[in-house]
Enzyme design. Structure first.
Site, mmCIF file in Angstrom:
data_model
loop_
_atom_site.group_PDB
_atom_site.id
_atom_site.type_symbol
_atom_site.label_atom_id
_atom_site.label_comp_id
_atom_site.label_asym_id
_atom_site.label_seq_id
_atom_site.Cartn_x
_atom_site.Cartn_y
_atom_site.Cartn_z
ATOM 1 N N LYS A 11 0.823 -1.208 0.000
ATOM 2 C CA LYS A 11 0.000 0.000 0.000
ATOM 3 C C LYS A 11 0.867 1.274 0.000
ATOM 4 O O LYS A 11 2.073 1.212 0.264
ATOM 5 C CB LYS A 11 -0.933 -0.044 1.213
ATOM 6 C CG LYS A 11 -1.968 -1.187 1.121
ATOM 7 C CD LYS A 11 -2.951 -1.119 2.284
ATOM 8 C CE LYS A 11 -4.016 -2.197 2.173
ATOM 9 N NZ LYS A 11 -5.016 -2.089 3.282
ATOM 10 N N TYR A 51 -12.533 -1.630 -3.760
ATOM 11 C CA TYR A 51 -13.036 -1.797 -2.389
ATOM 12 C C TYR A 51 -14.560 -1.703 -2.322
ATOM 13 O O TYR A 51 -15.102 -1.367 -1.270
ATOM 14 C CB TYR A 51 -12.396 -0.763 -1.470
ATOM 15 C CG TYR A 51 -11.016 -1.164 -0.970
ATOM 16 C CD1 TYR A 51 -10.830 -2.339 -0.238
ATOM 17 C CD2 TYR A 51 -9.898 -0.365 -1.207
ATOM 18 C CE1 TYR A 51 -9.571 -2.708 0.236
ATOM 19 C CE2 TYR A 51 -8.630 -0.729 -0.735
ATOM 20 C CZ TYR A 51 -8.481 -1.903 -0.009
ATOM 21 O OH TYR A 51 -7.243 -2.266 0.464
ATOM 22 N N PHE A 59 -15.498 4.151 6.870
ATOM 23 C CA PHE A 59 -14.126 4.496 6.482
ATOM 24 C C PHE A 59 -13.903 4.474 4.973
ATOM 25 O O PHE A 59 -12.787 4.709 4.503
ATOM 26 C CB PHE A 59 -13.126 3.569 7.189
ATOM 27 C CG PHE A 59 -13.328 2.088 6.907
ATOM 28 C CD1 PHE A 59 -12.831 1.500 5.740
ATOM 29 C CD2 PHE A 59 -13.993 1.279 7.811
ATOM 30 C CE1 PHE A 59 -13.012 0.152 5.476
ATOM 31 C CE2 PHE A 59 -14.173 -0.089 7.556
ATOM 32 C CZ PHE A 59 -13.676 -0.645 6.376
ATOM 33 N N ARG A 87 -2.709 -14.539 4.791
ATOM 34 C CA ARG A 87 -3.377 -13.763 5.829
ATOM 35 C C ARG A 87 -2.633 -13.912 7.163
ATOM 36 O O ARG A 87 -2.522 -12.960 7.923
ATOM 37 C CB ARG A 87 -4.849 -14.205 5.988
ATOM 38 C CG ARG A 87 -5.747 -13.906 4.796
ATOM 39 C CD ARG A 87 -6.026 -12.445 4.557
ATOM 40 N NE ARG A 87 -6.599 -11.749 5.668
ATOM 41 C CZ ARG A 87 -7.268 -10.587 5.570
ATOM 42 N NH1 ARG A 87 -7.466 -10.017 4.389
ATOM 43 N NH2 ARG A 87 -7.738 -9.988 6.632
ATOM 44 N N THR A 93 -5.836 -6.744 10.706
ATOM 45 C CA THR A 93 -6.048 -5.455 10.036
ATOM 46 C C THR A 93 -5.478 -4.298 10.849
ATOM 47 O O THR A 93 -4.826 -3.401 10.311
ATOM 48 C CB THR A 93 -7.572 -5.223 9.837
ATOM 49 O OG1 THR A 93 -8.127 -6.389 9.231
ATOM 50 C CG2 THR A 93 -7.836 -4.004 8.987
ATOM 51 N N ARG A 104 2.255 -6.647 9.085
ATOM 52 C CA ARG A 104 1.578 -5.453 9.605
ATOM 53 C C ARG A 104 2.150 -5.031 10.958
ATOM 54 O O ARG A 104 2.268 -3.840 11.238
ATOM 55 C CB ARG A 104 0.068 -5.689 9.673
ATOM 56 C CG ARG A 104 -0.583 -5.550 8.285
ATOM 57 C CD ARG A 104 -2.017 -5.983 8.271
ATOM 58 N NE ARG A 104 -2.696 -5.574 7.039
ATOM 59 C CZ ARG A 104 -3.876 -6.039 6.664
ATOM 60 N NH1 ARG A 104 -4.520 -6.947 7.395
ATOM 61 N NH2 ARG A 104 -4.432 -5.614 5.538
ATOM 62 N N ASN A 114 -2.126 0.358 6.767
ATOM 63 C CA ASN A 114 -1.636 -0.895 7.344
ATOM 64 C C ASN A 114 -0.733 -1.693 6.399
ATOM 65 O O ASN A 114 -0.651 -2.917 6.468
ATOM 66 C CB ASN A 114 -2.803 -1.732 7.889
ATOM 67 C CG ASN A 114 -3.794 -2.119 6.813
ATOM 68 O OD1 ASN A 114 -3.613 -1.793 5.639
ATOM 69 N ND2 ASN A 114 -4.845 -2.813 7.195
ATOM 70 N N HIS A 117 -2.162 -5.428 1.637
ATOM 71 C CA HIS A 117 -3.460 -6.085 1.421
ATOM 72 C C HIS A 117 -3.238 -7.580 1.219
ATOM 73 O O HIS A 117 -2.206 -7.982 0.688
ATOM 74 C CB HIS A 117 -4.110 -5.493 0.148
ATOM 75 C CG HIS A 117 -5.291 -6.274 -0.334
ATOM 76 N ND1 HIS A 117 -6.561 -6.102 0.190
ATOM 77 C CD2 HIS A 117 -5.401 -7.263 -1.272
ATOM 78 C CE1 HIS A 117 -7.401 -6.937 -0.431
ATOM 79 N NE2 HIS A 117 -6.721 -7.641 -1.317
ATOM 80 N N GLU A 128 -9.463 -10.265 -7.768
ATOM 81 C CA GLU A 128 -8.479 -9.195 -7.596
ATOM 82 C C GLU A 128 -7.315 -9.330 -8.592
ATOM 83 O O GLU A 128 -6.813 -8.327 -9.112
ATOM 84 C CB GLU A 128 -7.986 -9.187 -6.142
ATOM 85 C CG GLU A 128 -9.092 -8.743 -5.189
ATOM 86 C CD GLU A 128 -8.807 -8.956 -3.700
ATOM 87 O OE1 GLU A 128 -9.672 -8.599 -2.891
ATOM 88 O OE2 GLU A 128 -7.727 -9.465 -3.350
HETATM 89 N N1 UDP Z 1 -9.751 -0.038 7.101
HETATM 90 C C1 UDP Z 1 -9.858 1.221 7.693
HETATM 91 N N2 UDP Z 1 -10.575 1.324 8.857
HETATM 92 C C2 UDP Z 1 -11.182 0.256 9.455
HETATM 93 C C3 UDP Z 1 -11.073 -1.000 8.845
HETATM 94 C C4 UDP Z 1 -10.341 -1.115 7.668
HETATM 95 O O1 UDP Z 1 -9.338 2.203 7.182
HETATM 96 O O2 UDP Z 1 -11.812 0.423 10.517
HETATM 97 C C5 UDP Z 1 -8.987 -0.158 5.836
HETATM 98 C C6 UDP Z 1 -7.650 -0.891 6.009
HETATM 99 O O3 UDP Z 1 -6.691 -0.292 5.130
HETATM 100 C C7 UDP Z 1 -8.012 -2.307 5.580
HETATM 101 C C8 UDP Z 1 -8.995 -2.030 4.442
HETATM 102 O O4 UDP Z 1 -9.757 -0.918 4.906
HETATM 103 O O5 UDP Z 1 -6.886 -3.048 5.201
HETATM 104 C C9 UDP Z 1 -9.943 -3.163 4.106
HETATM 105 O O6 UDP Z 1 -10.592 -3.571 5.295
HETATM 106 P P1 UDP Z 1 -10.787 -5.119 5.629
HETATM 107 O O7 UDP Z 1 -11.771 -5.219 6.743
HETATM 108 O O8 UDP Z 1 -11.074 -5.877 4.383
HETATM 109 O O9 UDP Z 1 -9.350 -5.531 6.227
HETATM 110 P P2 UDP Z 1 -8.200 -6.467 5.628
HETATM 111 O O10 UDP Z 1 -8.874 -7.578 4.874
HETATM 112 O O11 UDP Z 1 -7.339 -5.590 4.741
HETATM 113 O O12 UDP Z 1 -7.446 -6.961 6.828
HETATM 114 MG MG MG Z 2 -10.280 -7.500 3.340
#
Ligand code: UDP
Ligand code: MG
Length: 135
Positions: A11, A51, A59, A87, A93, A104, A114, A117, A128
């Site tokens: 990112k 997204y 958010f 993962r 996250t 992370r 973070n 992805h 994707e």
């Molecule tokens: N994100 C954010 N605020 C939140 C949760 C997620 O800004 O409260 C952002 C963060 O960059 C995250 C992305 O949105 O990686 C996608 O969220 P997701 O829940 O899919 O998390 P991930 O799969 O990336 O762990």
């Molecule tokens: Mg996700």
């Protein structure tokens, strides 16, 4: 049966901080091979499409703006059990909750910025990969 493909994005925050090299090293060291990779600069329309599952979340607009704030590296990866192993490698996250040794935990600065992805299912991994690599 679980698939052998996943998709990742280094990112904007991580790219800007010159963490691309160290992050790719961790990924390769964990047994993933790079199948396709390129540098991309997303615009808001592209980030919103990528997204779109999060479009109702509070958010969402900030997330899209952040993902357009600079170059990103998009990578197609291969390994047995790719989605779930990846993962685990990236961690939660929210970096404050991410396990020691995860990408992370090491490189993310906030729940938004973070660093990386990782696809959350085999189906989404393919979607994707096609999003960025299918002309
Ligand atoms: N994100 C954010 N605020 C939140 C949760 C997620 O800004 O409260 C952002 C963060 O960059 C995250 C992305 O949105 O990686 C996608 O969220 P997701 O829940 O899919 O998390 P991930 O799969 O990336 O762990
Ligand atoms: Mg996700």
């Amino acid at each position: 049966m679980s698939g052998n493909k996943t998709f990742t994005i280094i990112k904007p925050d991580a790219f800007r901080a010159s963490y691309t090299g160290p992050i790719i090293e961790i990924i390769e060291h964990a047994g993933f091979s790079i199948k396709n990779m390129r540098l991309v600069e997303m615009d808001n329309k592209m980030a919103s499409r990528f997204y779109s599952v999060h479009k109702e979340r509070p958010f969402f607009s900030r997330l899209c703006k952040y993902m357009c704030s600079g170059p990103i590296i998009v990578i197609e990866l291969e390994k047995e059990n790719a989605v779930s192993d990846f993962r685990k490698l990236i961690g939660s996250t929210n970096p404050e909750e991410a396990e020691e040794g995860t990408i992370r935990k090491k490189y993310a600065s906030s729940i938004e910025a973070n660093a990386i992805h990782g696809s959350d299912s085999d189906e989404n991994a393919q979607i994707e990969i096609d999003f960025f690599f299918k002309n």
